[in-house]
Write a protein that holds these residues in place. Structure first.
Motif, short mmCIF file in Angstrom:
data_model
loop_
_atom_site.label_atom_id
_atom_site.label_comp_id
_atom_site.label_asym_id
_atom_site.label_seq_id
_atom_site.Cartn_x
_atom_site.Cartn_y
_atom_site.Cartn_z
N ALA A 341 0.85 -1.20 0.00
CA ALA A 341 0.00 0.00 0.00
C ALA A 341 0.87 1.24 0.00
O ALA A 341 0.76 2.10 0.87
CB ALA A 341 -0.94 -0.01 1.21
N SER A 342 1.78 1.33 -0.97
CA SER A 342 2.65 2.50 -1.09
C SER A 342 1.96 3.50 -2.01
O SER A 342 2.10 3.44 -3.24
CB SER A 342 4.02 2.10 -1.65
N PHE A 343 1.19 4.39 -1.43
CA PHE A 343 0.41 5.34 -2.22
C PHE A 343 0.62 6.76 -1.70
O PHE A 343 1.09 6.97 -0.58
CB PHE A 343 -1.08 4.98 -2.15
N MET A 344 0.29 7.71 -2.53
CA MET A 344 0.22 9.11 -2.10
C MET A 344 -1.21 9.39 -1.65
O MET A 344 -2.16 9.14 -2.40
CB MET A 344 0.60 10.06 -3.25
N LEU A 345 -1.36 9.89 -0.44
CA LEU A 345 -2.68 10.25 0.06
C LEU A 345 -2.96 11.70 -0.28
O LEU A 345 -2.20 12.60 0.10
CB LEU A 345 -2.75 10.03 1.58
N LEU A 346 -4.04 11.93 -1.01
CA LEU A 346 -4.48 13.28 -1.33
C LEU A 346 -5.91 13.41 -0.85
O LEU A 346 -6.77 12.58 -1.21
CB LEU A 346 -4.38 13.53 -2.83
N ALA A 347 -6.18 14.41 -0.03
CA ALA A 347 -7.51 14.59 0.52
C ALA A 347 -7.99 16.01 0.23
O ALA A 347 -7.18 16.91 -0.02
CB ALA A 347 -7.52 14.32 2.03
N SER A 348 -9.29 16.18 0.27
CA SER A 348 -9.86 17.53 0.13
C SER A 348 -11.03 17.67 1.09
O SER A 348 -11.66 16.68 1.47
CB SER A 348 -10.32 17.78 -1.31
N MET A 349 -11.29 18.90 1.48
CA MET A 349 -12.40 19.15 2.39
C MET A 349 -12.79 20.61 2.36
O MET A 349 -12.00 21.49 1.97
CB MET A 349 -12.00 18.75 3.82
N ASN A 350 -14.04 20.86 2.73
CA ASN A 350 -14.49 22.23 2.94
C ASN A 350 -14.04 22.68 4.33
O ASN A 350 -13.87 21.85 5.23
CB ASN A 350 -16.01 22.32 2.83
N PRO A 351 -13.89 23.98 4.54
CA PRO A 351 -13.44 24.43 5.87
C PRO A 351 -14.54 24.39 6.93
O PRO A 351 -14.24 24.53 8.12
CB PRO A 351 -12.99 25.87 5.60
N CYS A 352 -15.79 24.19 6.51
CA CYS A 352 -16.89 24.16 7.46
C CYS A 352 -18.09 23.49 6.78
O CYS A 352 -18.06 23.25 5.57
CB CYS A 352 -17.26 25.57 7.93
N PRO A 353 -19.17 23.21 7.49
CA PRO A 353 -20.32 22.54 6.86
C PRO A 353 -20.91 23.32 5.68
O PRO A 353 -21.28 22.72 4.67
CB PRO A 353 -21.34 22.42 8.01
N CYS A 354 -21.02 24.63 5.77
CA CYS A 354 -21.57 25.40 4.65
C CYS A 354 -20.54 25.62 3.56
O CYS A 354 -20.88 25.90 2.41
CB CYS A 354 -22.13 26.74 5.14
N GLY A 355 -19.25 25.54 3.92
CA GLY A 355 -18.18 25.62 2.94
C GLY A 355 -17.55 26.98 2.75
O GLY A 355 -16.62 27.12 1.96
N TYR A 356 -18.02 27.99 3.49
CA TYR A 356 -17.56 29.36 3.20
C TYR A 356 -16.84 30.03 4.36
O TYR A 356 -16.72 31.25 4.40
CB TYR A 356 -18.74 30.23 2.75
N PHE A 357 -16.33 29.26 5.30
CA PHE A 357 -15.55 29.84 6.38
C PHE A 357 -14.26 30.42 5.79
O PHE A 357 -13.57 29.77 5.01
CB PHE A 357 -15.23 28.77 7.43
N ASN A 358 -13.94 31.65 6.17
CA ASN A 358 -12.75 32.37 5.68
C ASN A 358 -12.83 32.68 4.18
O ASN A 358 -11.82 32.97 3.55
CB ASN A 358 -11.46 31.58 5.95
N HIS A 359 -14.02 32.63 3.60
CA HIS A 359 -14.17 32.98 2.19
C HIS A 359 -14.02 34.48 2.04
O HIS A 359 -14.56 35.26 2.83
CB HIS A 359 -15.55 32.53 1.69
N PRO A 360 -13.30 34.94 1.02
CA PRO A 360 -13.07 36.39 0.87
C PRO A 360 -14.32 37.19 0.52
O PRO A 360 -14.35 38.41 0.74
CB PRO A 360 -12.04 36.47 -0.26
#
Length: 512
Positions: A341-360
């Motif tokens: 299991a020699s793999f590169m782990l790449l993950a993604s996520m929103n910063p909060c449930p609505c997705g707009y925390f710290n949005h400009p």
């Protein structure tokens, strides 16, 4: 009369040769299959009887014993139909048994004798060559895959009659030839490219660093910022698979039954993106008969976990050991099996449930404490094992509407290959270490010797960001990779500063 045929059993991602002894005696009237067969093997009696009758041959009506050795290994699946049927036909005097000892046979039978495809053809072929067999008779659909093994004659058949004719006349079948040239000619055939991504230069830079050193990364940003689009293009900038890596990866996919039809060899680095509803067994592997999971299917490639906090916590936690050790051990009462299991782990996520925390531009609608509760779904120990924490910002209109050509994956990959070549020379005498991300602590101390200024930078970051000892090692590895991309023999303060800023999203700073 006793006749021996030979099949193969899969244990993990490797094969074990199975000796199938068939004894047709003059007394009795029943077929016995012994040697720890599962139900699918026991049911082969009906399929074999129907097949023999369709061929115009006779099924022995005397006592017939089929022994599958070694008896301590469980025989699973219907792929033993072909060697058992060939053994019964030869033992009853309806085919020549002379050539049986020189060939491995595997294949599932339909009622009319048609051969159905099997799993694990490549590891079976490798073991057949190792055990000194002249050839391997198997379904035509799997022939190209098995033919990748040099010095082994592979015969693809579509009906059992072809195998019986071959036993009587070995010249009746022509060996399949593998086209290895196709492996090299298709490595650059990607349907996607980094040039299609508008803007996001800092994200592309982070993924270039991750690819150059084999580092794990997480992308955190609002919906629509391009996280998934960027992630899917990561394999296009990774170094091409070597033939040895391709064989290892193909073995895993073959055993799992995930190899695309009419494919002889996997030519591109795998990109696996399981849904967040996946179970822990499906992710790391398991089952009553252990099968490889998604992390093993991503071997030598990328495992992408989109919407990371939506995965069950239990599922994420079982990944901690495989991420570190680059293998997973599945233990059962009778055996323990290692899957690579020699793999590169790449993950993604929103910063909060609505997705707009710290949005400009857009305001976050989450209640107080809800942001931290959402981020707490990703445990600190797992986050610690991710080298690069990358904040993804929305793409500006000027970038989206730009008609200028962005840098192609080919150019980025050339830089990645050059950095990997430096690392290959550096780790030439160290088994199991091929890139900076795989360095252990002792090796890290000799490879990443830093200046006093870099040490001061790192000390301030450790104190300010409250980083762990594991994060300290990660920063050193990433800074070494950045230096390799620059062609620098030593880690400079600029390299260290860039590596440190990729830890800016550690748990203590989220939400500030």
């Amino acid at each position: 009369m006793i006749v021996k045929t030979y099949g193969s059993a899969i244990l993990g991602v490797n094969a074990i040769t199975i000796t199938i002894e068939v004894n047709v005696s003059s007394k009795g009237n029943k077929l016995f299959i012994v040697g720890l067969p599962d139900n699918a093997v026991k049911e082969s009696e009906r399929r074999i009887e129907s097949t023999i009758q369709c061929m115009g041959l006779r099924m022995p009506r005397t006592r017939t014993v089929v022994n599958m050795a070694p008896a301590a290994i469980r025989k699973a699946g219907a792929a033993y139909d072909l060697p058992i049927a060939a053994g019964i036909i030869a033992a009853s005097g309806q085919a020549s048994p002379i050539h049986l000892e020189h060939y491995l046979m595997m294949g599932e039978l339909s009622l009319d004798g048609t051969i159905q495809p099997i799993k694990g053809a490549l590891p079976m072929a490798m073991q057949a060559l190792k055990d000194g067999f002249r050839g391997f008779i198997l379904p035509r659909q799997n022939a190209l895959e098995a033919a990748m093994v040099n010095s082994l004659k592979v015969y693809g058949i579509s009906h059992i009659s072809e195998a019986i004719n071959f036993l009587n006349d070995p010249d009746s079948l022509t060996p399949v030839t593998a086209a290895r040239d196709e492996f090299y000619s298709t490595q650059d055939n990607w349907g996607i490219d980094f040039s299609e991504v508008k803007g996001q230069q800092h994200i592309k830079r982070a993924l270039e660093i991750a690819a150059a050193g084999g580092h794990n990364a997480i992308l955190i940003g609002p919906p629509g910022a391009g996280k998934t689009m960027l992630a899917k293009r990561l394999p296009t900038i990774l170094p091409p698979l070597t033939l040895q890596e391709a064989l290892e990866t193909t073995k895993i996919h073959s055993v799992a039954g995930k190899l695309p039809e009419h494919t002889s060899l996997i030519t591109h680095r795998p990109f696996r993106s399981p849904h967040h509803t996946i179970s822990d067994a499906a992710l790391v592997g398991g089952g009553s008969i252990p099968q490889p999971g998604e992390i093993s299917l991503a071997h030598h490639g990328v495992l992408f976990l989109d919407e990371l906090p939506e995965f069950k916590r239990k599922v994420l936690e079982v990944m901690r050991q495989p991420v570190e050790e680059r293998r997973v051990t599945i233990s059962r009462a009778r055996t323990a099996i290692d899957f690579p299991a020699s793999f590169m782990l790449l993950a993604s996520m929103n910063p909060c449930p609505c997705g707009y925390f710290n949005h400009p531009e857009k305001e976050c609608s989450c209640a107080p404490g809800q942001v931290q509760e959402y981020l707490n779904k990703v445990s600190g120990p797992l986050l610690d094992r991710i080298d690069l924490h990358v904040e993804v910002t929305p793409v500006k209109f000027a970038d989206l509407s730009s008609t200028g050509a962005a840098e192609k994956s080919t150019y980025i990959r050339d830089r990645v290959i050059a950095a990997r070549a430096i690392q290959a020379r550096r780790f030439a005498g160290h088994d199991g270490v091929y890139c900076n991300a795989q360095m252990h602590s002792r090796l890290l101390a000799t490879v990443c010797v830093i200046s006093d200024k870099c040490r001061e930078q790192l000390g301030q970051a450790m104190q300010k960001l409250k980083l762990s000892a594991r994060a300290y090692d990660r920063i050193l590895k990433v800074s070494r990779t950045i230096a390799d991309l620059e062609g620098s023999h030593s880690v400079e303060p600029a390299h260290m500063a860039e590596a440190i800023q990729f830890r800016s999203l550690d748990r203590e700073n989220w939400g500030n």
